[in-house]
Write an enzyme that holds these catalytic residues in place. Structure first.
Site, PDB file in Angstrom:
ATOM      1  N   THR A   1       0.894  -1.451   0.100  1.00 43.98           N
ATOM      2  CA  THR A   1       0.072  -0.047  -0.233  1.00 43.98           C
ATOM      3  C   THR A   1       0.893   1.411   0.023  1.00 43.98           C
ATOM      4  O   THR A   1       0.648   2.415  -0.544  1.00 43.98           O
ATOM      5  CB  THR A   1      -0.847  -0.183   1.079  1.00 43.98           C
ATOM      6  OG1 THR A   1      -1.836  -0.939   1.138  1.00 43.98           O
ATOM      7  CG2 THR A   1      -1.915   1.292   1.333  1.00 43.98           C
TER       8      THR A   1
ATOM      9  N   SER B   1      -6.745  -0.814  -6.701  1.00 40.22           N
ATOM     10  CA  SER B   1      -6.623  -1.140  -5.288  1.00 40.22           C
ATOM     11  C   SER B   1      -4.979  -1.413  -5.410  1.00 40.22           C
ATOM     12  O   SER B   1      -4.382  -1.710  -6.512  1.00 40.22           O
ATOM     13  CB  SER B   1      -7.308  -2.217  -4.903  1.00 40.22           C
ATOM     14  OG  SER B   1      -6.505  -2.750  -3.755  1.00 40.22           O
ATOM     15  N   THR B   2      -4.289  -1.112  -4.353  1.00 41.70           N
ATOM     16  CA  THR B   2      -2.884  -1.854  -4.296  1.00 41.70           C
ATOM     17  C   THR B   2      -2.822  -3.362  -4.792  1.00 41.70           C
ATOM     18  O   THR B   2      -1.975  -3.645  -5.222  1.00 41.70           O
ATOM     19  CB  THR B   2      -2.474  -1.655  -2.711  1.00 41.70           C
ATOM     20  OG1 THR B   2      -2.380  -0.149  -2.559  1.00 41.70           O
ATOM     21  CG2 THR B   2      -1.258  -2.445  -2.703  1.00 41.70           C
ATOM     22  N   ASN B   3      -4.126  -3.974  -4.327  1.00 39.10           N
ATOM     23  CA  ASN B   3      -3.928  -5.480  -4.608  1.00 39.10           C
ATOM     24  C   ASN B   3      -3.939  -5.667  -6.020  1.00 39.10           C
ATOM     25  O   ASN B   3      -3.812  -6.978  -6.580  1.00 39.10           O
ATOM     26  CB  ASN B   3      -4.958  -6.018  -3.876  1.00 39.10           C
ATOM     27  CG  ASN B   3      -5.000  -5.748  -2.217  1.00 39.10           C
ATOM     28  OD1 ASN B   3      -3.923  -5.304  -1.956  1.00 39.10           O
ATOM     29  ND2 ASN B   3      -6.189  -6.157  -1.754  1.00 39.10           N
TER      30      ASN B   3
ATOM     31  N   THR C   1      37.187 -36.610 -13.354  1.00 39.95           N
ATOM     32  CA  THR C   1      35.876 -36.980 -12.513  1.00 39.95           C
ATOM     33  C   THR C   1      36.063 -37.192 -10.908  1.00 39.95           C
ATOM     34  O   THR C   1      37.244 -37.836 -10.838  1.00 39.95           O
ATOM     35  CB  THR C   1      35.169 -38.080 -13.219  1.00 39.95           C
ATOM     36  OG1 THR C   1      36.016 -39.382 -13.212  1.00 39.95           O
ATOM     37  CG2 THR C   1      34.884 -37.704 -14.772  1.00 39.95           C
TER      38      THR C   1
ATOM     39  N   SER D   1      47.316 -10.727  -1.298  1.00 39.48           N
ATOM     40  CA  SER D   1      47.478 -11.040   0.300  1.00 39.48           C
ATOM     41  C   SER D   1      48.283  -9.672   0.629  1.00 39.48           C
ATOM     42  O   SER D   1      49.001  -9.062   0.067  1.00 39.48           O
ATOM     43  CB  SER D   1      48.278 -12.011   0.346  1.00 39.48           C
ATOM     44  OG  SER D   1      48.908 -12.249   1.743  1.00 39.48           O
ATOM     45  N   SER D   2      47.938  -9.289   2.158  1.00 35.38           N
ATOM     46  CA  SER D   2      48.516  -8.306   2.822  1.00 35.38           C
ATOM     47  C   SER D   2      49.803  -8.799   3.311  1.00 35.38           C
ATOM     48  O   SER D   2      50.462  -8.044   3.886  1.00 35.38           O
ATOM     49  CB  SER D   2      47.724  -7.812   3.882  1.00 35.38           C
ATOM     50  OG  SER D   2      47.148  -8.628   4.820  1.00 35.38           O
TER      51      SER D   2
ATOM     52  N   LYS E   1      51.098 -13.099  -4.534  1.00 43.00           N
ATOM     53  CA  LYS E   1      50.044 -13.839  -4.504  1.00 43.00           C
ATOM     54  C   LYS E   1      48.801 -13.276  -5.034  1.00 43.00           C
ATOM     55  O   LYS E   1      48.641 -12.074  -4.977  1.00 43.00           O
ATOM     56  CB  LYS E   1      49.584 -14.242  -3.032  1.00 43.00           C
ATOM     57  CG  LYS E   1      48.515 -15.204  -3.127  1.00 43.00           C
ATOM     58  CD  LYS E   1      48.226 -15.887  -1.758  1.00 43.00           C
ATOM     59  CE  LYS E   1      47.473 -16.912  -1.366  1.00 43.00           C
ATOM     60  NZ  LYS E   1      45.917 -16.705  -1.972  1.00 43.00           N
TER      61      LYS E   1
END
Length: 476
Positions: A106, A145-147, A192, A323-324, A329
Site C-alpha cells: 500500500t 486497489s493496491t492489490n 571426474t 594478500s597483505s 599472491k
C-alpha cells in the site's frame, strides 16, 4: 505568477496531520512509510524500471477512466503528462520508501499516487497538496486497489528487467564460446571426482560452459511469459468492486499499448489476486542459473589454481594483489565474487518460497519482500555476469604445454587403449604405472603391446577427444 515555495505543507490522513516538505512530490502516506519502514536500506528508487511500470499502470487506469467518462479531458491531459514524466525517470528521487514494508505494498501504491497527483497539480497550475483539484485516491487511484496495481507493476518491471538479464547472459555465453574456439586445439586431462579421467580439449570444456548457460535463455523467456497475465480490475480481492463493467478490458488494452507487452487479464481475479506462483517459478529459474554460474566459477578457480602447486591449466587476469602478507599472491577474485552473488540468489529463492506460502485467504501480504528478493537477484546476477565476462573470461589464457605434459604423464590415457588391448591388460598397465611411477606410453612400448606408430595414432589428441570406431582384429 509562480507560487511561493513553502518550507513545509500540512497534509492529513485518517491517522492525523503531518508536515510534508514543501518541495516534495510525495505526500503524507509516503512520509509515514519512510518513518515506519527503515528496514533494508534498499529504496523503491533503486529500481527505475519498477517506477516506470508503476507510472504506466496509473496512466493506463486514467486513460480507461477517461474513456469511460469518469475523468475530464483537462484532467487526463495533465495526468498523462505527469505519468509520462514519472515513467521517464524525472522523479525517481521522490520514491524514498523501503522495498520491504508492511501493508502488502500500500505504501508503494500511495507513493506513486501522491507523486503523480502533485505533479498533475503542478501542471494544472495548482499548489502541491491542493488535492481538491486532483486527489491521490479519488483520481490517480480511481478504479484501482493496491492489490491489483502492485502485482501488475511488479510483473511489468520483471518482464523489462528480464530483457536486460537475457542480454547479459547471451554476452557471457558468447564469451565462453569464443574461448572454446580459441582453445579448441589444446589437449588436457578431463577429471571426474577430482581424479584423472580421460583427455579432452580446453575448448570442449569452455564450449560446455557456453552450452549449459545457453539453455537458461529459453527458461527465462518461458517463465517471464507467466507475468503477462495480470489482475488489473480485480481491485481489493478480485470482485472488481468500484470499477465499471467495461473498465478491465480497457485498462488491459491501454497498458498493453503503453508497455508494448501483450498483457492479458487473469481468468479468475479472486484466484489471481493472492497468487504468487509465477514469482516462484521465475525465481527457480534464477536459482538454476545461479547454480550453473557458481559451478563454472568453482571450475575456473580449480583450473587456475597454483601457479606451482595447483592445476595451473589456465590463467585468470590478475585483478589485484591477493594478500597483505604473501608477496606475489594473486587470487581469483572475480569468480569468488560471482560465487557469493549466487549464494544470495539461493537465499532469495528460499525467501520467495516462504513469502509465497505465507499468503492467507484473498491476499498475499508478503509480496514486498518477495519483490525485493526478485529484484535483488536479477540485478546482482546481471552485474555478476557482466563482471565475470569483462574482468575474467575475456582475458583468460591457457598453459598449453603444461596441459599437454599432464596428459602424457597421466594414467588416464590408458582408457583410450581399452578397445585395443582390453580392460584387463589396461588395468594391469595402470597399476604398474602407478606403482613404478612410469608412463603408460613407455610401458606399452616396452612390453611390445603395440607398435609405436599404432600407439601414437591411438593417443593422438584428435583421436582421444571424440568417438572413434576400432576394428576387433586390432586387439592384441
Amino acid at each position: 505568477m509562480p507560487h511561493r515555495m513553502e518550507r513545509f505543507r500540512t497534509e492529513s490522513d485518517l491517522i492525523g496531520e503531518k508536515q510534508v516538505p514543501g518541495n516534495a512530490y510525495y505526500g503524507i502516506q509516503t512520509l509515514r512509510a519512510m518513518e515506519n519502514f527503515d528496514i533494508s536500506g534498499v529504496k523503491v528508487s533503486a529500481f527505475p524500471k519498477y517506477i516506470e511500470s508503476l507510472a504506466l499502470v496509473k496512466l493506463a487506469a486514467a486513460k480507461a477512466n477517461h474513456e469511460l467518462g469518469d475523468i475530464s479531458d483537462e484532467m487526463i491531459k495533465a495526468i498523462e503528462r505527469a505519468a509520462e514524466d514519472v515513467s521517464a525517470g524525472l522523479f525517481n528521487d521522490q520514491f524514498p520508501i523501503d522495498l520491504i514494508q508492511g501493508g502488502a505494498g500500500t505504501s508503494t501504491n500511495m507513493n506513486i499516487n501522491e507523486v503523480i497527483a502533485n505533479r498533475t497539480l503542478e501542471i494544472l497550475g495548482k499548489k502541491k497538496g491542493e488535492y481538491e483539484f486532483c486527489h491521490p485516491n479519488d483520481h490517480i487511484n480511481m478504479s484501482q486497489s493496491t492489490n491489483d496495481v502492485f502485482p501488475t507493476a511488479i510483473k511489468i518491471a520483471l518482464i523489462k528487467m528480464n530483457v536486460d538479464l537475457e542480454e547479459a547472459l547471451a554476452q557471457l555465453v558468447e564469451a565462453f564460446r569464443k574461448k572454446g574456439e580459441e582453445f579448441s586445439h589444446v589437449i588436457k586431462m578431463g577429471r571426474t571426482q577430482l581424479q584423472d579421467a580421460v583427455p579432452m580439449t580446453v575448448g570442449q570444456e569452455f564450449e560446455a560452459f557456453a552450452a549449459t548457460l545457453s539453455e537458461e535463455t529459453a527458461r527465462l523467456e518461458q517463465n517471464a511469459a507467466l507475468f503477462e497475465e495480470i489482475n488489473m480490475g480485480a481491485t481489493a480481492i478480485g470482485t472488481g468492486i468500484n470499477t465499471d463493467p467495461n473498465y478491465t478490458d480497457k485498462v488491459v488494452k491501454h497498458l498493453s499499448d503503453l508497455t508494448g507487452i501483450k498483457l492479458k487479464r487473469a481468468k479468475n481475479f479472486i484466484e489471481a489476486t493472492p497468487d504468487t506462483g509465477a514469482f516462484v517459478m521465475y525465481s527457480s529459474v534464477l536459482k538454476r542459473l545461479a547454480v550453473k554460474l557458481s559451478k563454472i566459477c568453482n571450475d575456473l578457480r580449480l583450473l587456475s589454481s597454483g601457479p606451482r602447486t595447483g592445476l595451473n591449466e589456465i590463467n585468470l587476469p590478475p585483478m589485484q594483489p591477493g594478500s597483505s602478507i604473501m608477496p606475489g599472491k594473486v587470487n581469483p577474485v572475480i569468480p569468488e565474487v560471482v560465487n557469493q552473488v549466487c549464494f544470495v540468489v539461493f537465499g532469495n529463492d528460499t525467501t520467495i518460497t516462504f513469502a509465497a506460502e505465507a499468503g492467507q485467504l484473498q491476499l498475499n501480504v508478503m509480496e514486498p519482500v518477495l519483490v525485493r528478493s526478485l529484484f535483488e537477484s536479477m540485478d546482482m546476477l546481471q552485474k555478476a555476469m557482466d563482471t565475470l565476462r569483462e574482468l575474467c573470461i575475456d582475458g583468460i589464457t591457457v598453459n598449453e604445454e603444461h596441459c599437454k605434459a599432464m596428459v602424457l604423464n597421466s594414467i588416464g590415457i590408458v582408457t583410450a587403449l581399452n578397445p585395443v588391448l582390453g580392460y584387463k591388460v589396461c588395468s594391469a598397465l595402470a597399476k604398474e604405472a602407478l606403482r613404478e611411477n612410469r608412463s603408460v606410453y613407455d610401458l606399452v612400448l616396452e612390453k611390445k603391446l603395440l607398435e609405436k606408430e599404432d600407439l601414437d595414432d591411438i593417443l593422438s589428441p584428435e583421436n582421444m577427444v571424440q568417438p572413434r570406431r576400432f576394428k576387433q582384429n586390432n586387439k592384441k
